[in-house]
Design a protein around this motif. Structure first.
Motif, mmCIF file in Angstrom:
data_model
loop_
_atom_site.group_PDB
_atom_site.id
_atom_site.type_symbol
_atom_site.label_atom_id
_atom_site.label_comp_id
_atom_site.label_asym_id
_atom_site.label_seq_id
_atom_site.Cartn_x
_atom_site.Cartn_y
_atom_site.Cartn_z
ATOM 1 N N HIS A 156 -4.079 -5.293 -5.134
ATOM 2 C CA HIS A 156 -3.913 -6.311 -4.491
ATOM 3 C C HIS A 156 -3.508 -4.933 -2.878
ATOM 4 O O HIS A 156 -3.248 -4.094 -2.679
ATOM 5 N N VAL A 157 -4.640 -4.995 -1.360
ATOM 6 C CA VAL A 157 -3.933 -4.246 -0.696
ATOM 7 C C VAL A 157 -3.751 -5.520 0.606
ATOM 8 O O VAL A 157 -4.723 -6.268 0.390
ATOM 9 N N TYR A 158 -3.214 -5.211 2.144
ATOM 10 C CA TYR A 158 -2.914 -5.773 3.023
ATOM 11 C C TYR A 158 -2.708 -5.025 3.309
ATOM 12 O O TYR A 158 -1.733 -3.552 3.852
ATOM 13 N N PRO A 159 -3.732 -3.666 4.011
ATOM 14 C CA PRO A 159 -3.953 -2.440 4.546
ATOM 15 C C PRO A 159 -3.215 -2.954 6.321
ATOM 16 O O PRO A 159 -3.544 -1.783 7.276
ATOM 17 N N ALA A 213 -12.360 -1.328 -19.224
ATOM 18 C CA ALA A 213 -11.555 -2.157 -18.411
ATOM 19 C C ALA A 213 -12.238 -2.201 -17.405
ATOM 20 O O ALA A 213 -12.153 -1.537 -16.317
ATOM 21 N N GLN A 214 -12.513 -3.814 -16.748
ATOM 22 C CA GLN A 214 -13.329 -4.439 -15.188
ATOM 23 C C GLN A 214 -12.005 -3.761 -14.309
ATOM 24 O O GLN A 214 -11.744 -4.274 -14.984
ATOM 25 N N ILE A 215 -12.366 -3.856 -12.943
ATOM 26 C CA ILE A 215 -11.999 -3.426 -11.549
ATOM 27 C C ILE A 215 -11.763 -4.077 -10.961
ATOM 28 O O ILE A 215 -12.728 -4.266 -10.532
ATOM 29 N N TRP A 216 -10.569 -5.139 -10.864
ATOM 30 C CA TRP A 216 -10.775 -5.731 -9.560
ATOM 31 C C TRP A 216 -10.106 -5.386 -8.702
ATOM 32 O O TRP A 216 -9.104 -6.098 -8.539
ATOM 33 N N ALA A 217 -10.565 -6.641 -7.218
ATOM 34 C CA ALA A 217 -10.588 -6.700 -5.923
ATOM 35 C C ALA A 217 -9.639 -7.961 -5.878
ATOM 36 O O ALA A 217 -10.170 -9.109 -6.117
ATOM 37 N N GLY A 218 -7.847 -8.244 -6.458
ATOM 38 C CA GLY A 218 -7.900 -9.660 -6.120
ATOM 39 C C GLY A 218 -6.729 -10.011 -5.015
ATOM 40 O O GLY A 218 -5.222 -8.463 -4.387
ATOM 41 N N GLU A 219 -6.442 -10.832 -4.271
ATOM 42 C CA GLU A 219 -5.829 -11.221 -3.089
ATOM 43 C C GLU A 219 -6.209 -10.359 -2.549
ATOM 44 O O GLU A 219 -4.046 -9.750 -1.555
ATOM 45 N N ASN A 220 -6.683 -9.987 -0.931
ATOM 46 C CA ASN A 220 -6.781 -9.202 -0.313
ATOM 47 C C ASN A 220 -6.642 -9.129 0.331
ATOM 48 O O ASN A 220 -7.037 -11.050 1.095
ATOM 49 N N GLY A 221 -6.621 -9.142 1.644
ATOM 50 C CA GLY A 221 -6.487 -9.602 2.852
ATOM 51 C C GLY A 221 -6.310 -8.902 4.362
ATOM 52 O O GLY A 221 -6.204 -7.061 3.783
ATOM 53 N N PRO A 222 -6.607 -8.177 5.757
ATOM 54 C CA PRO A 222 -6.479 -7.652 6.684
ATOM 55 C C PRO A 222 -5.254 -7.706 6.835
ATOM 56 O O PRO A 222 -4.884 -6.008 7.728
ATOM 57 N N ILE A 223 -3.811 -8.318 6.674
ATOM 58 C CA ILE A 223 -2.648 -8.195 7.141
ATOM 59 C C ILE A 223 -2.055 -8.666 6.080
ATOM 60 O O ILE A 223 -2.062 -9.647 5.897
ATOM 61 N N ALA A 224 -0.333 -8.707 5.884
ATOM 62 C CA ALA A 224 0.275 -8.769 5.265
ATOM 63 C C ALA A 224 1.739 -9.842 6.120
ATOM 64 O O ALA A 224 1.430 -9.229 7.345
ATOM 65 N N GLY A 225 2.433 -10.816 5.771
ATOM 66 C CA GLY A 225 3.938 -11.155 6.221
ATOM 67 C C GLY A 225 3.200 -12.257 7.103
ATOM 68 O O GLY A 225 2.348 -12.909 7.265
#
Length: 129
Positions: A12-15, A49-61
């Motif tokens: 998960h990432v929100y950069p 194992a597969q690597i999935w990008a889950g719940e990503n968005g440009p910004i959080a909060g």
């Protein structure tokens, strides 16, 4: 013979992509180091194992846990980040990608409108054209 039990792992990432930095290489590549060590670690510990990008968005909060009205969400800038992030993750072997969220919702890439119509999944969102 040892049987593999781990099918997939998520990242998960929100950069913190903003209206000011959405087109800079530094912002677009801000997750590159993390993705590199993460995929290497998963491949060494769970090679099948597969690597999935889950719940990503440009910004959080933001406001009440949403992107907020003045954020990059639902803008052209968000679409550029999304396309770049899809390519970055594909290049590093990710096989699934979940954007938080694509249509409507608090982080939507596109606007949604409330309606009384529901899809088969129970969603009350419709694409605003």
């Amino acid at each position: 013979q040892q049987q593999q039990v781990l099918h997939a792992v998520t990242h998960h990432v929100y950069p913190d992509i903003t209206r000011q930095n959405f087109n800079t290489p530094e912002a677009l590549d801000s997750t590159l180091d993390e993705i590199s060590w993460y995929t290497a670690l998963i491949r060494s510990l769970a090679p099948g194992a597969q690597i999935w990008a889950g719940e990503n968005g440009p910004i959080a909060g933001g406001q009440n846990g949403t992107c907020g009205e003045a954020s990059v969400c639902r803008t052209y800038a968000s679409a550029l980040w999304y396309a770049d992030d899809l390519a970055l993750r594909a290049r590093h072997g990710f096989v699934q990608y979940q954007r938080q969220s694509f249509i409507g919702g608090a982080y939507g890439l596109t606007e949604s409108v409330s309606s009384h119509f529901q899809s088969g999944l129970g969603s009350e969102e419709a694409l605003a054209l």
